[in-house]
Scaffold this motif. Structure first.
Motif, mmCIF file in Angstrom:
data_model
loop_
_atom_site.group_PDB
_atom_site.id
_atom_site.type_symbol
_atom_site.label_atom_id
_atom_site.label_comp_id
_atom_site.label_asym_id
_atom_site.label_seq_id
_atom_site.Cartn_x
_atom_site.Cartn_y
_atom_site.Cartn_z
ATOM 1 N N VAL A 349 0.822 -1.202 0.000
ATOM 2 C CA VAL A 349 0.000 0.000 0.000
ATOM 3 C C VAL A 349 0.859 1.257 0.000
ATOM 4 C CG1 VAL A 349 -1.660 1.353 1.336
ATOM 5 C CG2 VAL A 349 -1.956 -1.119 1.128
ATOM 6 N N LEU A 350 1.925 1.284 0.775
ATOM 7 C CA LEU A 350 2.763 2.466 0.890
ATOM 8 C C LEU A 350 3.498 2.747 -0.425
ATOM 9 C CD1 LEU A 350 4.286 1.833 4.427
ATOM 10 C CD2 LEU A 350 2.452 3.425 3.819
ATOM 11 N N PRO A 351 3.554 4.000 -0.850
ATOM 12 C CA PRO A 351 4.202 4.346 -2.118
ATOM 13 C C PRO A 351 5.685 3.992 -2.116
ATOM 14 C CG PRO A 351 2.906 6.183 -1.263
ATOM 15 C CD PRO A 351 2.977 5.159 -0.178
ATOM 16 N N ASP A 352 6.113 3.262 -3.140
ATOM 17 C CA ASP A 352 7.527 2.897 -3.228
ATOM 18 C C ASP A 352 8.226 3.575 -4.401
ATOM 19 O OD1 ASP A 352 6.312 1.595 -5.298
ATOM 20 O OD2 ASP A 352 6.947 -0.435 -4.710
ATOM 21 N N ARG A 353 7.589 4.585 -4.964
ATOM 22 C CA ARG A 353 8.209 5.325 -6.060
ATOM 23 C C ARG A 353 9.370 6.150 -5.521
ATOM 24 N NH1 ARG A 353 5.123 9.699 -9.976
ATOM 25 N NH2 ARG A 353 6.751 9.856 -11.568
ATOM 26 N N PRO A 354 10.575 6.038 -6.097
ATOM 27 C CA PRO A 354 11.735 6.786 -5.572
ATOM 28 C C PRO A 354 11.524 8.295 -5.656
ATOM 29 C CG PRO A 354 12.438 5.015 -7.047
ATOM 30 C CD PRO A 354 10.958 5.119 -7.189
ATOM 31 N N PHE A 355 12.058 9.002 -4.670
ATOM 32 C CA PHE A 355 12.008 10.453 -4.694
ATOM 33 C C PHE A 355 12.856 10.981 -5.855
ATOM 34 C CE2 PHE A 355 11.642 9.798 0.075
ATOM 35 C CZ PHE A 355 10.262 9.982 0.082
ATOM 36 N N SER A 356 12.441 12.116 -6.424
ATOM 37 C CA SER A 356 13.229 12.773 -7.476
ATOM 38 C C SER A 356 14.308 13.623 -6.810
ATOM 39 C CB SER A 356 12.318 13.629 -8.353
ATOM 40 O OG SER A 356 11.351 12.842 -9.000
ATOM 41 N N LEU A 357 15.390 12.974 -6.414
ATOM 42 C CA LEU A 357 16.410 13.642 -5.610
ATOM 43 C C LEU A 357 17.118 14.746 -6.384
ATOM 44 C CD1 LEU A 357 17.968 10.591 -3.748
ATOM 45 C CD2 LEU A 357 16.203 12.168 -2.960
ATOM 46 N N GLY A 358 17.306 14.544 -7.695
ATOM 47 C CA GLY A 358 17.994 15.562 -8.484
ATOM 48 C C GLY A 358 17.276 16.891 -8.428
ATOM 49 N N ARG A 359 15.964 16.866 -8.581
ATOM 50 C CA ARG A 359 15.193 18.104 -8.544
ATOM 51 C C ARG A 359 15.193 18.702 -7.140
ATOM 52 N NH1 ARG A 359 9.835 16.905 -12.322
ATOM 53 N NH2 ARG A 359 10.970 16.250 -14.186
ATOM 54 N N LEU A 360 15.156 17.843 -6.118
ATOM 55 C CA LEU A 360 15.171 18.350 -4.752
ATOM 56 C C LEU A 360 16.500 19.017 -4.425
ATOM 57 C CD1 LEU A 360 13.425 15.445 -2.798
ATOM 58 C CD2 LEU A 360 12.451 17.650 -3.426
ATOM 59 N N ARG A 361 17.582 18.496 -4.982
ATOM 60 C CA ARG A 361 18.905 19.028 -4.677
ATOM 61 C C ARG A 361 19.257 20.257 -5.509
ATOM 62 N NH1 ARG A 361 21.453 12.962 -5.023
ATOM 63 N NH2 ARG A 361 20.921 12.271 -2.902
ATOM 64 N N ASP A 362 18.662 20.378 -6.696
ATOM 65 C CA ASP A 362 19.072 21.426 -7.629
ATOM 66 C C ASP A 362 18.191 22.664 -7.595
ATOM 67 O OD1 ASP A 362 21.016 19.663 -8.394
ATOM 68 O OD2 ASP A 362 19.949 18.955 -10.174
ATOM 69 N N HIS A 363 17.086 22.617 -6.877
ATOM 70 C CA HIS A 363 16.159 23.737 -6.852
ATOM 71 C C HIS A 363 15.844 24.149 -5.413
ATOM 72 C CE1 HIS A 363 15.526 22.042 -10.875
ATOM 73 N NE2 HIS A 363 14.996 23.194 -11.225
ATOM 74 N N ASP A 364 15.576 25.428 -5.225
ATOM 75 C CA ASP A 364 15.099 25.940 -3.941
ATOM 76 C C ASP A 364 13.630 26.334 -4.092
ATOM 77 O OD1 ASP A 364 17.578 25.594 -2.810
ATOM 78 O OD2 ASP A 364 18.221 27.652 -3.178
ATOM 79 N N VAL A 365 12.839 26.052 -3.068
ATOM 80 C CA VAL A 365 11.396 26.287 -3.133
ATOM 81 C C VAL A 365 10.934 26.910 -1.822
ATOM 82 C CG1 VAL A 365 9.119 25.204 -3.361
ATOM 83 C CG2 VAL A 365 11.031 24.358 -4.718
#
Length: 656
Positions: A349-365
């Motif tokens: 049931v729990l989502p196992d899709r990998p996080f998009s680490l590249g976007r998290l590391r390369d952008h500030d929000v």
């Protein structure tokens, strides 16, 4: 006097002779000889190779200058040698415009222009020696059956468009094209100012555009800067199946979303994309606010502030790693369809899709959100306030604050994506949450299920939501009291058939204390007590987030006598996807066997194994409350719900 008059006549004759010679030279001059010098001057100005095939002048009113086979070379990095070819160009002059050397009309017949941008972002329409120039002045430029080909390695895009000037006083330019954009079929059409206005390369140029890429459509009514086509301002309407498909056209790492329909005012200036006054819908949720993307530095930054009157939690799945649902129109790729197929066939049931680490590391929000109403199934959530900050690879929900069931929950969550395996930690506090508004089945017909509060803190690591839960470590403590709760379901943990009937029409006062700890993804109750006026129920077991399985045991001890109590603890087992509630068969079968055996000896004796003397004591709630704090490691005071104002529930709570 005669001498003076003779001199005037000589001057007049001489002047007329010179004019005649000039007229003769102009009329019969081989203008085609000038094509080389003119091409050389143009080549120097543009820093591109310019060639002219033929020049012809037709003197009269008006005077026509025809240039055939004009070509302009391409940028050095391009694989295509020619940027533009003009098979025939006709310049029309009146006498005043001839004196100014500015044609009234330029007619382009079948021009073919290639606009390119390479992977490094270099554009072939930027000429080395043309920066800041306004170009030659023209009254109007008409295009007949023109072609523009656009190639962009960054998007990527490949579009071929036709151009045609309307034969009206305003001379608008109409265009229509087809091609591909990021692998999707692409269509574009629209109108613009006359093409002569493009000579002012740094001035706003009015456009009305309608475009479609796959299932995504866009309309724009505003202006763009010819020297930098990305510089635009105007009204924008976006509609499509998935906002993530806009990246990198919109240079911000947007998550996938359900179908959206958004309108607002778009402005690009000084490396900023500003989308203000946004109004529209994303899935079943309405959305309003402002959105800004700054690409002036290597790390792109996004700032947004949104509000919503009605938000559905299903529309936020992309923000927490959930893949699109099977029915989502955004499932257009083979990988997405395969991912959804696996989820449909697995027990996980729990989502196992990998996080998009590249976007998290390369952008500030930096995103602020405020929602009035939040739909999470039947759970009543309102007044959602959150501030999401992603800075240098660290994301914080500071805080995630919302009202739920007349109560309040505040969370502070941190996700650090800088490490190879992301780490997360969370602190959660709940206050005064009314239980019956979350689980209506627990409330008695005329009573309340009580209110609860608690604190929790967890730490974990992993590259998906499933991995985060599977590695969770931490503690939690909860307390519930006040009101009346139907203990029918709880009594059945004791398989007490005699008391079940009366509880169908009544309620019992209830209090509960719990302390839990998680280690390596396994949640275990250190203390779990539910105390009602009829039962004292204790719980044990575990919830395993690694295997997504329940293994909980509820055991009830009656406080009142009953003659049909099978006294079989209930087991909550199965998986998260398919939980199962059943009696624990060992003790149950032993009691039934004893009852049958004694019944053979003498019928009335069969009731003896089923009699519950009801000798369970009341729980010492104050002591248990303190134990919950100690065993959970929660040094701060547990958020205790407010005492009810009146009723036996209030008296009992105070007593405990």
């Amino acid at each position: 006097m005669q001498f003076a008059g003779s001199r005037v006549r000589r001057y007049a004759v001489g002047t007329l002779g010179i004019l005649a010679v000039l007229v003769f030279l102009v009329a019969f001059f081989p203008w085609n000889w000038l094509r080389g010098p003119i091409a050389s001057i143009a080549s120097t100005r543009l820093q591109r190779t310019v060639a002219i095939g033929h020049i012809d002048v037709d003197w009269g009113l008006p005077t026509l200058v025809a240039v055939d086979d004009l070509t302009i070379g391409n940028a050095e990095w391009s694989k295509t040698p020619l940027m533009a070819t003009f098979p025939r160009t006709v310049f029309t002059f009146s006498i005043p415009s001839l004196l100014r050397m500015t044609p009234d009309i330029v007619q382009l017949t079948r021009p073919d222009v290639l606009l390119e941008r390479n992977a490094a972002g270099d554009a072939n329409w930027h000429f080395d020696d043309a920066a800041g120039r306004t170009g030659a002045a023209f009254g109007a430029i008409d295009v007949d059956k023109g072609i523009v080909r656009y190639r962009d390695a960054l998007l990527p895009a490949s579009v071929d468009a036709t151009l045609q000037t309307d034969a009206t006083a305003a001379r608008p330019l109409r265009f229509a094209g087809k091609g591909t954009l990021r692998g999707d079929p692409f269509e574009i059409q629209g109108t613009s100012e006359g093409i002569a206005e493009l000579r002012r390369v740094n001035a706003p140029y009015h456009l009305v555009i309608s475009a479609r890429a796959g299932a995504t459509s866009m309309t724009f009514d505003g202006t763009a800067i010819p020297a930098s086509l990305e510089n635009a301002e105007g009204l924008l309407h976006l509609k499509g199946p998935d906002l993530s498909r806009l990246y990198p056209i919109v240079p911000s790492p947007l998550p996938w979303t359900p179908p959206y329909d958004l309108r607002g005012n778009l402005r690009h200036a000084k490396s900023q994309w500003i989308f203000r006054g946004i109004k529209g819908t994303v899935g079943d949720s309405d959305l309003a606010g402002d959105f800004t993307v700054d690409v002036s530095s290597k790390r792109h930054s996004t700032t947004a502030e949104f509000t919503s009157r009605k938000m559905n939690y299903k529309d936020l799945g992309g923000f927490i790693g959930l893949p699109p649902g099977e029915s989502s129109r955004s499932l257009r790729t083979v990988d997405q369809r395969e991912e959804a197929r696996k989820r449909a066939t697995t027990n996980r049931v729990l989502p196992d899709r990998p996080f998009s680490l590249g976007r998290l590391r390369d952008h500030d929000v930096d995103v602020k959100f405020r929602g009035t109403s939040f739909n999470w199934g039947t759970v009543p959530i309102d007044q959602v306030v959150t501030h999401i900050v992603l800075k240098d690879g660290v994301m914080r929900f500071d805080p995630l604050d919302f009202g739920i069931a007349d109560g309040h929950v505040v969370s502070n969550i941190t996700l650090d994506a800088n490490k190879e395996v992301p780490t997360a930690q969370a602190k959660i506090e709940a206050r005064n949450v009314e239980l019956k508004r979350i689980f209506p089945q627990l409330a008695s017909p005329n009573g309340s299920a009580g209110r609860f509060g608690g604190r929790a803190q967890f730490r974990s690591h992993g590259n998906s939501v499933a991995e985060m839960f599977a590695s969770a470590n931490g503690e939690a403590a909860v307390a519930m009291r006040g009101g009346e709760s139907s203990t029918l379901r709880l009594v059945l943990t004791n398989i007490d058939l005699a008391r079940a009937a009366q509880l169908l029409i009544g309620g019992d006062e209830t209090a509960a204390i719990g302390a839990f700890h998680a280690k390596g993804g396994v949640l275990t109750p250190d203390l779990f007590v539910v105390d009602t006026s009829a039962e004292l129920i204790t719980g044990s077991g575990s919830v395993d987030f690694r295997s997504e399985q329940y293994d909980l045991h509820l055991k009830a001890n009656s406080k009142t006598p009953s003659i049909l109590a099978l006294k079989g603890p209930v087991v909550i087992g199965g998986t998260f996807k398919a939980p199962a509630v059943r009696p624990e068969m060992g003790p149950l079968m032993a009691r039934i066997g004893a009852s049958v055996g004694l019944g053979v000896v003498a019928g009335p004796l069969a009731l003896l194994p089923l009699i519950d003397l009801g000798d369970a004591p009341d729980a010492d709630c104050r002591s248990l409350y303190q134990d919950a704090r100690v065993q959970s490691g929660t040094t701060e005071r547990i958020a205790r719900p407010a005492k009810p104002a009146r009723g036996k529930g209030a008296n009992r709570s105070a007593a405990n």
